[in-house]
Design an enzyme around this catalytic site. Structure first.
Site, PDB file in Angstrom:
ATOM      1  N   ASP A 148       0.884 -14.755   2.447  1.00  0.00           N
ATOM      2  CA  ASP A 148       0.084 -13.735   3.035  1.00  0.00           C
ATOM      3  C   ASP A 148       1.000 -12.576   3.714  1.00  0.00           C
ATOM      4  OD1 ASP A 148      -2.089 -11.929   3.489  1.00  0.00           O
ATOM      5  OD2 ASP A 148      -3.177 -12.964   4.770  1.00  0.00           O
ATOM      6  N   ASP A 149       1.311 -12.877   4.975  1.00  0.00           N
ATOM      7  CA  ASP A 149       2.375 -12.307   5.738  1.00  0.00           C
ATOM      8  C   ASP A 149       3.399 -12.912   6.572  1.00  0.00           C
ATOM      9  OD1 ASP A 149       1.121  -9.212   5.690  1.00  0.00           O
ATOM     10  OD2 ASP A 149      -0.741 -10.804   5.951  1.00  0.00           O
ATOM     11  N   ASP A 208      -6.273   0.289   0.246  1.00  0.00           N
ATOM     12  CA  ASP A 208      -6.773  -0.143   1.481  1.00  0.00           C
ATOM     13  C   ASP A 208      -8.212   0.170   1.846  1.00  0.00           C
ATOM     14  OD1 ASP A 208      -7.155   0.058   4.451  1.00  0.00           O
ATOM     15  OD2 ASP A 208      -5.104  -0.333   4.772  1.00  0.00           O
ATOM     16  N   GLU A 264     -13.457 -12.080   3.807  1.00  0.00           N
ATOM     17  CA  GLU A 264     -12.403 -12.770   4.593  1.00  0.00           C
ATOM     18  C   GLU A 264     -12.843 -13.252   5.758  1.00  0.00           C
ATOM     19  OE1 GLU A 264      -9.195 -10.264   4.515  1.00  0.00           O
ATOM     20  OE2 GLU A 264      -7.827 -11.575   5.543  1.00  0.00           O
ATOM     21  N   THR A 274       0.863  -1.217   0.135  1.00  0.00           N
ATOM     22  CA  THR A 274       0.010  -0.183   0.012  1.00  0.00           C
ATOM     23  C   THR A 274       0.831   1.239  -0.066  1.00  0.00           C
ATOM     24  OG1 THR A 274      -1.305  -1.117   1.583  1.00  0.00           O
ATOM     25  CG2 THR A 274      -2.220   0.979   1.326  1.00  0.00           C
ATOM     26  N   GLY A 330      -6.763  -4.727   3.660  1.00  0.00           N
ATOM     27  CA  GLY A 330      -7.038  -3.682   4.888  1.00  0.00           C
ATOM     28  C   GLY A 330      -8.139  -4.561   5.621  1.00  0.00           C
TER      29      GLY A 330
HETATM   30  C1  6MZ Z   1      -6.562  -7.926   4.652  1.00  0.00           C
HETATM   31  C2  6MZ Z   1      -4.185  -7.268   4.874  1.00  0.00           C
HETATM   32  C3  6MZ Z   1      -3.907  -8.735   5.259  1.00  0.00           C
HETATM   33  O1  6MZ Z   1       0.707  -2.898   2.029  1.00  0.00           O
HETATM   34  O2  6MZ Z   1       1.973  -1.991   4.240  1.00  0.00           O
HETATM   35  N1  6MZ Z   1      -2.950  -7.006   4.994  1.00  0.00           N
HETATM   36  N2  6MZ Z   1      -5.358  -7.179   4.489  1.00  0.00           N
HETATM   37  N3  6MZ Z   1      -6.271  -9.245   5.016  1.00  0.00           N
HETATM   38  C4  6MZ Z   1      -4.974  -9.697   5.210  1.00  0.00           C
HETATM   39  N4  6MZ Z   1      -4.969 -11.025   5.796  1.00  0.00           N
HETATM   40  C5  6MZ Z   1      -4.696 -11.340   6.962  1.00  0.00           C
HETATM   41  N5  6MZ Z   1      -2.559  -8.918   5.435  1.00  0.00           N
HETATM   42  C6  6MZ Z   1      -1.994  -7.661   5.249  1.00  0.00           C
HETATM   43  O3  6MZ Z   1       1.231  -4.551   4.098  1.00  0.00           O
HETATM   44  C7  6MZ Z   1       0.684  -4.641   5.291  1.00  0.00           C
HETATM   45  C8  6MZ Z   1      -0.806  -4.195   4.906  1.00  0.00           C
HETATM   46  O4  6MZ Z   1      -1.590  -5.067   4.212  1.00  0.00           O
HETATM   47  C9  6MZ Z   1      -2.943  -5.585   4.605  1.00  0.00           C
HETATM   48  C10 6MZ Z   1      -2.959  -4.570   5.836  1.00  0.00           C
HETATM   49  O5  6MZ Z   1      -3.590  -3.369   5.249  1.00  0.00           O
HETATM   50  C11 6MZ Z   1      -1.811  -4.059   6.052  1.00  0.00           C
HETATM   51  O6  6MZ Z   1      -1.709  -2.841   6.808  1.00  0.00           O
HETATM   52  P1  6MZ Z   1       1.941  -3.189   3.422  1.00  0.00           P
HETATM   53  O7  6MZ Z   1       2.927  -3.499   2.471  1.00  0.00           O
END
Ligand code: 6MZ
Length: 348
Positions: A299-300, A160, A222, A123, A192
């Site tokens: 995802d993360d 977002d 989600e 973002t 987001g």
């Molecule tokens: C929704 C998500 C997410 O963009 O700053 N983000 N949004 N669902 C999810 N799954 C659990 N995982 C991450 O990366 C961080 C941002 O990605 C989105 C959120 O808005 C988070 O602030 P960037 O690189």
């Protein structure tokens, strides 16, 4: 990248030959958020070199990531990011973080793994959380992405759900402008907090991006609290891929199957955010039963402590640690991931 939790347990249950099999499969990561994918080591280094001096909150947050975050519900997840943003708050640390994430997925820039592909998303931020404009944010990430060959990696601009109309417009304009200049922006994402925002506001901007040839991917349904109205409205954006799609209603599921829309599935993320109680309840079953296209994603990986290999282990490991799929099934899923790329046409 430290791997722990469900993916690590699944991986530990596999034989060496099964692990070698998974290691050789293509890995197309199409749903990874930049600030959620930074390694602990890079965060520690950023805290040393670029963090607010003496800030204990950041240090304790990094320790929490290292030992594993516990979320009681998905809402808790979004509170993790301000601490990370404090460490990627200007172009230099953002570029360092991007390079760290790319090398963790793709290998070193001078010798990227030919089996790996990444569409990284982020973002664009501006003041006060980023010391620069949104355009500078995107250009910084792209300058690192473009060090890799186009067959390895591309960038998706995330919008977002909390953004104002002015912010949405600015981000979409940047994405289109970058694409027109031949920069490696291949898509637009909606992300987001899933329960925030009026999606009617977003629709014309996603349509405009689509008209300009950007792939559209949307976090959709989600949580169980997402209304059918919200989901149906998002489906009317005519997305090219969907993220999570955990609680998709009947009519939307039908549409996804008809249009063969690839769904980005994040097994560990869903388990840890508690939107799916167990692997056996995961909606991946629906897509597998219907032979619908899916992509396995992390995802993360910072909070979820997983890797694409670990997610593949969750497919192959026997129940209850995994889904107990055959090697042939896992191979077909890995190949589907490659077919779903925005950045590279399947024949390339
Ligand atoms: C929704 C998500 C997410 O963009 O700053 N983000 N949004 N669902 C999810 N799954 C659990 N995982 C991450 O990366 C961080 C941002 O990605 C989105 C959120 O808005 C988070 O602030 P960037 O690189």
């Amino acid at each position: 990248m430290t791997i722990a939790g469900p993916a690590a347990e699944a991986l530990a249950s596999l034989s060496p030959s099964e692990i070698s099999f998974l290691e050789c499969l293509p890995k197309s990561e199409l749903h990874a958020h930049l600030n959620g994918s930074i390694s602990i080591k890079a965060l520690q280094e950023l805290a040393q070199s670029h963090g607010p001096e003496g800030d204990q909150t950041i240090k304790s947050k990094i320790s929490e990531f290292a030992s594993g975050v516990t979320l009681s519900k998905i809402d808790d997840f979004f509170t993790l990011f301000p601490a990370i943003y404090a460490l990627t708050s200007s172009p230099k640390p953002l570029a360092i973080a991007t390079a760290d994430v790319l090398s963790s997925f793709l290998g070193p820039v001078e010798r990227p793994n030919p089996q790996s592909y990444l569409e990284l998303r982020s973002t664009p931020r501006k003041q006060p959380s980023f010391d620069g404009s949104r355009l500078e944010y995107v250009q910084t990430v792209l300058s690192v992405v473009e060090l890799y060959p186009a067959t390895s990696c591309a960038f998706i601009v995330s919008i977002d759900r909390r953004m104002s109309e002015e912010d949405i417009k600015e981000c979409v304009d940047i994405a289109i402008q970058m694409k027109q200049q031949g920069r490696r922006v291949v898509g637009l994402d909606l992300c987001g907090d899933p329960l925030v925002g009026d999606m009617e506001l977003f629709k014309p901007y996603f349509q405009r991006a689509k008209q300009h040839g950007l792939g559209i991917t949307l976090h959709i349904a989600e949580t169980k609290d997402n209304s059918e109205h919200d989901t149906n409205l998002l489906m009317s954006f005519e997305p090219d891929r969907l993220g999570h799609a955990t609680f998709l209603d009947e009519s939307s599921r039908k549409m996804v199957l008809e249009k063969k829309t690839p769904v980005e599935l994040c097994l560990t993320s869903n388990l840890l955010c508690k939107t799916v109680p167990t692997l056996n309840d995961h909606h991946i079953r629906f897509y597998l039963d219907n032979k619908a296209p899916i992509v396995i994603c992390t995802d993360d990986k910072l909070p979820f402590r997983t890797t694409v290999l670990g997610e593949y282990a969750l497919l192959l490991a026997k129940s209850p640690l995994g889904l107990g799929l055959s090697e042939q099934e896992v191979k077909e899923i890995a190949e589907m991931g490659m077919q779903a790329r925005f950045g590279v046409t399947p024949s390339a």
